[in-house]
Design a protein around this motif. Structure first.
Motif, short mmCIF file in Angstrom:
data_model
loop_
_atom_site.label_atom_id
_atom_site.label_comp_id
_atom_site.label_asym_id
_atom_site.label_seq_id
_atom_site.Cartn_x
_atom_site.Cartn_y
_atom_site.Cartn_z
N PRO A 31 2.34 7.89 5.27
CA PRO A 31 2.51 7.88 6.67
C PRO A 31 2.22 9.08 7.43
O PRO A 31 2.27 10.24 6.67
N SER A 32 2.04 9.26 8.76
CA SER A 32 1.82 10.55 9.39
C SER A 32 3.29 11.18 9.51
O SER A 32 4.09 10.73 9.30
N ALA A 33 2.93 12.35 9.91
CA ALA A 33 4.34 13.07 10.48
C ALA A 33 5.19 12.33 11.33
O ALA A 33 6.38 12.29 11.10
N ASP A 40 7.35 1.59 11.25
CA ASP A 40 5.85 1.98 11.85
C ASP A 40 5.12 2.55 10.72
O ASP A 40 4.02 3.23 10.79
N ASN A 41 5.52 2.73 9.52
CA ASN A 41 4.88 3.00 8.44
C ASN A 41 3.43 2.18 8.07
O ASN A 41 3.56 1.15 8.29
N PRO A 42 2.21 2.87 7.80
CA PRO A 42 1.23 1.83 7.45
C PRO A 42 1.30 1.21 6.06
O PRO A 42 2.10 1.52 5.24
N PRO A 43 0.68 0.18 6.04
CA PRO A 43 0.93 -0.70 4.77
C PRO A 43 0.40 -0.15 3.30
O PRO A 43 0.83 -0.42 2.41
N THR A 61 9.50 -1.59 5.20
CA THR A 61 8.17 -1.23 4.53
C THR A 61 7.88 -1.76 3.22
O THR A 61 8.62 -1.87 2.41
N PRO A 62 6.46 -2.20 3.06
CA PRO A 62 6.05 -2.74 1.75
C PRO A 62 5.29 -1.76 1.17
O PRO A 62 4.93 -1.79 0.09
N ASN A 63 5.41 -0.52 1.62
CA ASN A 63 4.62 0.88 1.11
C ASN A 63 5.73 1.93 0.75
O ASN A 63 5.57 2.94 1.68
#
Length: 270
Positions: free
Chosen positions: A48-50, A41-44, A27-29
């Motif tokens: 992230p959601s639960a 699957d984390n957002p950039p 992840t870049p985040n």
């Protein structure tokens, strides 16, 4: 050439300082000082959601580690269904603490079994009926009860079946003696028996039961006693049953019923 090397070194150190501030794997985040996004699957950007955080591991700048979430509130904070499995545990020893969770799932110590005073049982059972028991004993006479171990869950408590001797670890105990018998003898309508209980306040306690003469002479009773052992007196107890002096039964002894004659011991605490 030297200027190029100097610029390259400065750029490397600049990126190194940024990378050491927060590290993200897959992840870049990153959500803390260190984040592993196992499913990628984390957002950039943003949190992230639960569901996305459920496969993450995050270490915060305060040293908290979260597994299955990105904002851990404890040194180890795990979120999931049946999140912890410990394989290879050994049996607990006397004095080991019991764990429980509070309403938020935080582990707490309840103390040891002894400190909680949760009764631990031992059951001694008469597995073979005894005919003419106490026949040769007059008032005040005793005879050994040949009990066998039915169950013993009290750490450190020992029972010698050959001598009917119990050895108690120090502590507080509740002892209950239960018997069922028949005493078919002429003019025998009142049976009196006793048990000598152990402990620093050892006592003889009687049980008297009225019954019919002859074949319908069934009788029984139970006696409960609290015993304390603190090392200042003998911690052993030979289980004898005695004939009291208040009964009117002489001659033939009684028949003690198998499995209905028992000694129940509960350890209540230290």
């Amino acid at each position: 050439m030297k200027l190029r090397n100097i610029c390259s070194l400065a750029l490397f150190l600049s990126f190194s300082s940024i990378s050491f501030a927060q590290v993200g794997i897959n992840t870049p985040n990153p959500q803390g000082a260190y984040t592993i996004d196992a499913a990628k699957d984390n957002p950039p950007t943003g949190a992230p959601s639960a569901a996305q955080a459920a496969n993450d591991i995050t270490v915060t700048s305060t040293g908290n580690m979260g597994i299955g979430l990105t904002v851990p509130t404890n040194k180890l904070h795990i979120s999931g269904t049946n999140p912890v499995r410990l394989q290879g545990l050994t049996a607990a020893a006397s004095g080991d603490n019991i764990l429980a969770t509070d309403g938020t799932g935080v582990l707490k110590s309840l103390g040891s079994l002894e400190s909680l005073a949760i009764p631990a049982p031992a059951v001694l059972v008469l597995r073979t009926a005894q005919t003419n028991f106490l026949q040769s004993a007059g008032g005040g006479g005793t005879q050994r009860l040949p009990l066998e171990v039915g169950r013993n869950n009290i750490p450190g408590l020992l029972y010698d079946e050959a001598t009917s001797t119990v050895t108690f670890p120090n502590g507080v105990y509740q002892i209950t003696f239960v018997y069922e018998a028949t005493h078919n003898a002429t003019s025998c309508t009142l049976s009196s028996y006793f048990m000598d209980f152990p402990g620093i306040h050892a006592r003889r306690i009687h049980s008297t039961a009225a019954h019919n003469q002859g074949g319908s002479s069934n009788h029984g009773g139970s006696i409960t006693f609290s015993a304390l052992f603190d090392g200042t007196s003998s911690n052993t107890w030979v289980i004898n049953m005695g004939r009291g002096v208040s009964g009117n039964c002489t001659g033939a002894g009684m028949t003690l019923t198998d499995y209905a004659t028992q000694v129940l011991i509960f350890k209540l605490g230290n």
